[in-house]
Design an enzyme around this catalytic site. Sequence first.
Site, short mmCIF file in Angstrom:
data_model
loop_
_atom_site.label_atom_id
_atom_site.label_comp_id
_atom_site.label_asym_id
_atom_site.label_seq_id
_atom_site.Cartn_x
_atom_site.Cartn_y
_atom_site.Cartn_z
N GLY A 43 -35.28 21.93 35.03
CA GLY A 43 -35.75 21.99 33.76
C GLY A 43 -35.76 23.25 32.89
CG ASP A 101 -47.55 16.47 32.22
OD1 ASP A 101 -48.10 16.44 31.08
OD2 ASP A 101 -47.03 15.45 32.85
P1 IMP Z 1 -46.72 18.65 36.42
O1 IMP Z 1 -46.68 18.63 38.00
O2 IMP Z 1 -47.56 17.23 36.35
O3 IMP Z 1 -47.26 19.81 35.85
O4 IMP Z 1 -45.27 18.14 36.09
C1 IMP Z 1 -44.48 19.06 35.60
C2 IMP Z 1 -43.04 18.63 35.57
O5 IMP Z 1 -42.93 17.32 35.15
C3 IMP Z 1 -42.04 19.49 34.57
O6 IMP Z 1 -41.87 20.42 35.20
C4 IMP Z 1 -41.25 18.45 34.19
O7 IMP Z 1 -40.03 18.48 35.06
C5 IMP Z 1 -42.05 17.16 34.15
N1 IMP Z 1 -42.39 16.76 32.78
C6 IMP Z 1 -43.76 16.63 32.66
N2 IMP Z 1 -43.78 16.40 31.03
C7 IMP Z 1 -42.55 16.13 30.81
C8 IMP Z 1 -42.03 15.74 29.30
O8 IMP Z 1 -42.83 15.70 28.27
N3 IMP Z 1 -40.69 15.69 29.46
C9 IMP Z 1 -39.90 15.98 30.37
N4 IMP Z 1 -40.41 16.33 31.61
C10 IMP Z 1 -41.78 16.51 31.77
MG MG Z 2 -39.46 20.76 35.98
#
Ligand code: IMP
Ligand code: MG
Length: 179
Positions: A43, A101
């Site tokens: 990403g 996120d």
């Molecule tokens: P976390 O561990 O929940 O913070 O996950 C973060 C990862 O989930 C990010 O690096 C993204 O790859 C993916 N992600 C979370 N939200 C989104 C979104 O709205 N669109 C696309 N990918 C997302």
């Molecule tokens: Mg990511």
Amino acid sequence: MNKDIQEILISKEEIERKVSEIGAQISRDFAGKNPIFVGVLKGCFIFMADLMRHVTEDCAMDFMVVRSYEGTTSTGSVSIIKDLSEIIENRHVILVEDILDSGRTLYYLKQYLMVRRPASISVVTLMDKPARREADIHADYYCFYVPDSFVVGYGLDYNEKYRNLPYIGVLKPEVYEKN
Ligand code: IMP
Ligand code: MG
């Protein structure tokens, strides 16, 4: 606009403006420290490429590939698909993420890298969804706060699509419903 996009949340111009501002700020904060930027793939790839062109100080770059799993417990777990190729001991590490996120991925990554005794670990993220935070982690630098909706473009995907869009957009609900 792409037919699957409901609305453009952040335009190409807004992204350019903010990314250059954050790049300049990081350059000031890390002047003379020769930091190592660590991109969290996939990403981060467009954001990092643009950000780095606004960093005016000496610096190094490396990349990791991680995959987040939703476990049966609410803590979840993360696996490392590709580790660093550089040594980070005594270096100032700046993790580069697309979106923060739940925060579980970065929380895990920070603990994982801490063991190697870097001088410091900072986090720069393109987007932050603070409403969804579960792990005790924050971004030292962020470009945009975004609401709790699924966004794509500028490196972010849905099922590996839409990473190439030059803006950040909200997907139409019917795109999810089809899958
Ligand atoms: P976390 O561990 O929940 O913070 O996950 C973060 C990862 O989930 C990010 O690096 C993204 O790859 C993916 N992600 C979370 N939200 C989104 C979104 O709205 N669109 C696309 N990918 C997302
Ligand atoms: Mg990511």
